[in-house]
Enzyme design. Sequence first.
Site, PDB file in Angstrom:
ATOM      1  N   GLU A  51       0.830  -1.211   0.000  1.00 51.14           N
ATOM      2  CA  GLU A  51       0.000   0.000   0.000  1.00 51.14           C
ATOM      3  C   GLU A  51       0.868   1.267   0.000  1.00 51.14           C
ATOM      4  OE1 GLU A  51      -3.931  -0.830   2.527  1.00 51.14           O
ATOM      5  OE2 GLU A  51      -2.252  -0.029   3.649  1.00 51.14           O
ATOM      6  N   GLY A 103       2.272   4.975  -0.599  1.00 56.14           N
ATOM      7  CA  GLY A 103       1.777   6.318  -0.890  1.00 56.14           C
ATOM      8  C   GLY A 103       2.951   7.190  -1.308  1.00 56.14           C
ATOM      9  N   ARG A 104       3.860   7.408  -0.322  1.00 58.73           N
ATOM     10  CA  ARG A 104       5.007   8.289  -0.554  1.00 58.73           C
ATOM     11  C   ARG A 104       5.843   7.850  -1.768  1.00 58.73           C
ATOM     12  NH1 ARG A 104       7.003  11.145   3.776  1.00 58.73           N
ATOM     13  NH2 ARG A 104       6.141   9.552   5.127  1.00 58.73           N
ATOM     14  N   ARG A 142       5.440  19.889   6.723  1.00 62.39           N
ATOM     15  CA  ARG A 142       6.206  18.717   7.174  1.00 62.39           C
ATOM     16  C   ARG A 142       7.452  19.070   7.990  1.00 62.39           C
ATOM     17  NH1 ARG A 142       8.222  15.222   4.370  1.00 62.39           N
ATOM     18  NH2 ARG A 142       7.711  13.443   5.688  1.00 62.39           N
ATOM     19  N   CYS A 165       2.012  33.721  10.227  1.00 57.18           N
ATOM     20  CA  CYS A 165       2.324  34.412  11.476  1.00 57.18           C
ATOM     21  C   CYS A 165       2.676  33.391  12.534  1.00 57.18           C
ATOM     22  CB  CYS A 165       1.125  35.232  11.919  1.00 57.18           C
ATOM     23  SG  CYS A 165       0.700  36.426  10.681  1.00 57.18           S
TER      24      CYS A 165
HETATM   25  N1  LLP Z   1      -1.280   2.264   4.555  1.00 64.30           N
HETATM   26  C1  LLP Z   1      -1.657   2.760   5.731  1.00 64.30           C
HETATM   27  C2  LLP Z   1      -2.631   2.026   6.525  1.00 64.30           C
HETATM   28  C3  LLP Z   1      -1.124   3.967   6.186  1.00 64.30           C
HETATM   29  O1  LLP Z   1      -1.480   4.445   7.361  1.00 64.30           O
HETATM   30  C4  LLP Z   1      -0.170   4.666   5.394  1.00 64.30           C
HETATM   31  C5  LLP Z   1       0.396   5.929   5.840  1.00 64.30           C
HETATM   32  C6  LLP Z   1       0.179   4.113   4.135  1.00 64.30           C
HETATM   33  C7  LLP Z   1      -0.390   2.904   3.765  1.00 64.30           C
HETATM   34  C8  LLP Z   1       1.140   4.791   3.214  1.00 64.30           C
HETATM   35  O2  LLP Z   1       2.396   4.942   3.758  1.00 64.30           O
HETATM   36  P1  LLP Z   1       3.579   5.561   2.860  1.00 64.30           P
HETATM   37  O3  LLP Z   1       3.902   4.564   1.784  1.00 64.30           O
HETATM   38  O4  LLP Z   1       3.071   6.819   2.260  1.00 64.30           O
HETATM   39  O5  LLP Z   1       4.674   5.784   3.803  1.00 64.30           O
HETATM   40  N2  LLP Z   1       1.963  12.588   7.125  1.00 64.30           N
HETATM   41  C9  LLP Z   1       3.177  11.804   7.282  1.00 64.30           C
HETATM   42  C10 LLP Z   1       2.978  10.380   6.812  1.00 64.30           C
HETATM   43  C11 LLP Z   1       1.853   9.689   7.492  1.00 64.30           C
HETATM   44  C12 LLP Z   1       1.662   8.306   6.963  1.00 64.30           C
HETATM   45  C13 LLP Z   1       0.381   7.756   7.439  1.00 64.30           C
HETATM   46  N3  LLP Z   1       0.045   6.476   6.916  1.00 64.30           N
HETATM   47  C14 LLP Z   1       4.305  12.474   6.539  1.00 64.30           C
HETATM   48  O6  LLP Z   1       4.090  13.545   5.975  1.00 64.30           O
HETATM   49  O7  LLP Z   1       5.422  11.966   6.528  1.00 64.30           O
END
Ligand code: LLP
Length: 435
Positions: A293, A295-296, A333, A364
């Site tokens: 899964e 995202g990043r 971030r 601000c």
């Molecule tokens: N699956 C679940 C259940 C998750 O909670 C997350 C991320 C992902 C997949 C995707 O993870 P990735 O591949 O993107 O690392 N706002 C934070 C990151 C929070 C991630 C939350 N969950 C940041 O800006 O680094």
Amino acid sequence: MNFVCKNISVCERTGHLTFAGQDTVSLAEKYGTPLYLFDEDRLRENCRRYMSAFQKSGLPGFRVIYAGKAAAFKQMYRIMREEGMAVDLVSPGEIATAEAAGFPMELSYFHGNNKTDSDIRFAFDAGVGYFVAESEEELEAIEEEAKKRGIVQKVLIRVTPGIDPHTYEAVATGKVDSKFGLAIVTGQAEAAVACALSLPHVKLMGFHCHVGSMVFAEDVYERAVKVMMEFADDMRQKFGYIAEELNLGGGIGVPYTEADAVIDLDEKIASIAGAFRAVCAERDFPMPMLLVEPGRSIAADAGMTLYTVGSIKKLPGYKNYVSVDGGMTDNPRFALYRSSYTCLPANRMKEPGDMQCSVVGRCCESGDIIQENVPMPETLARGDLLAVCTTGAYNYSMASNYNRVCRPPVVMLKGGDSYVAVRRETEEDIMMYDL
Ligand code: LLP
């Protein structure tokens, strides 16, 4: 010059920074700043890198799910659909966006540690494929809704495997002490399995875990797959239940600066697949479909943010502040996690970086910092263009209207052309809900 991402370079003639082969100065003139750019070709390439790594791994069944929380807007879901990705959704807002983009909802996974009754109804109305359940109460609420509708709902149970991914605290979610998931060691994961198996309108498809985000440590997923399959085997022995899907979550780290490591996806997936095969063979367990899964690692290096430089404050004996026309409202971030970024003087790329500065936003708040200790040319002046690289993940999606600042548009770059995917917010938009 060497850059953190392959889609970044410098035009020899103009000394301008280019992104996805396009002149950032022309893009800023055309669309204004602050501006989010997305390299569509890179996004697609990132999806394909996952697909191809899994194909090479030879696993009998796999699925790559895009975690939309990294960056969610309609065009993103259209691209994910075209690339054959599934999606992870976490709110009615994400569900509605995917649905409006025509995403095939049977390929969606609905996450969240606190899905309200109305969220659950919303997800049923949209026909989400899977619920990733995190409590017995949620399983019972799903049962009730599915029963009302005369359907059987596919569900995964989110398990906390108790693995510390050596990542920063705010995004470490696989440890036992977490608001997410059901722990194996406390017996709560097992109790949820018993509960799910007793519910006639719930079809338990398997298990999910997510160990954290920005994971670089060597063997985290290999350990997770082992713990999860041992749990699956335990459930087979206790209940005669055989899991068909194992979702390992997201989290693979990406480089933000030259100092960060680069993960070879082919190697990583092959290594996870190897550990998975071994534990299944050892336990004579029929291999479930393996899901990840990300995202990043799909969105981050496909993104860049452009700002116009405003005031430059030089404090002799202290430090230099370069203010830009955005900040923590479009990229919170650094304020939240002190995250690293590479900042570049987009229209002065051939000049030496002889001035150390903090790049700060317009809000601000003293904590409104994009990055500290950034080298910029001494000649940098008001009106220059400043680029922040690798902003595709968790920037647009975490943007806010703090100080009633309007959010930037999202412009997609594709094969030498550009188009708007999300328009710039206006002051009228900001006041839209005020009565
Ligand atoms: N699956 C679940 C259940 C998750 O909670 C997350 C991320 C992902 C997949 C995707 O993870 P990735 O591949 O993107 O690392 N706002 C934070 C990151 C929070 C991630 C939350 N969950 C940041 O800006 O680094």
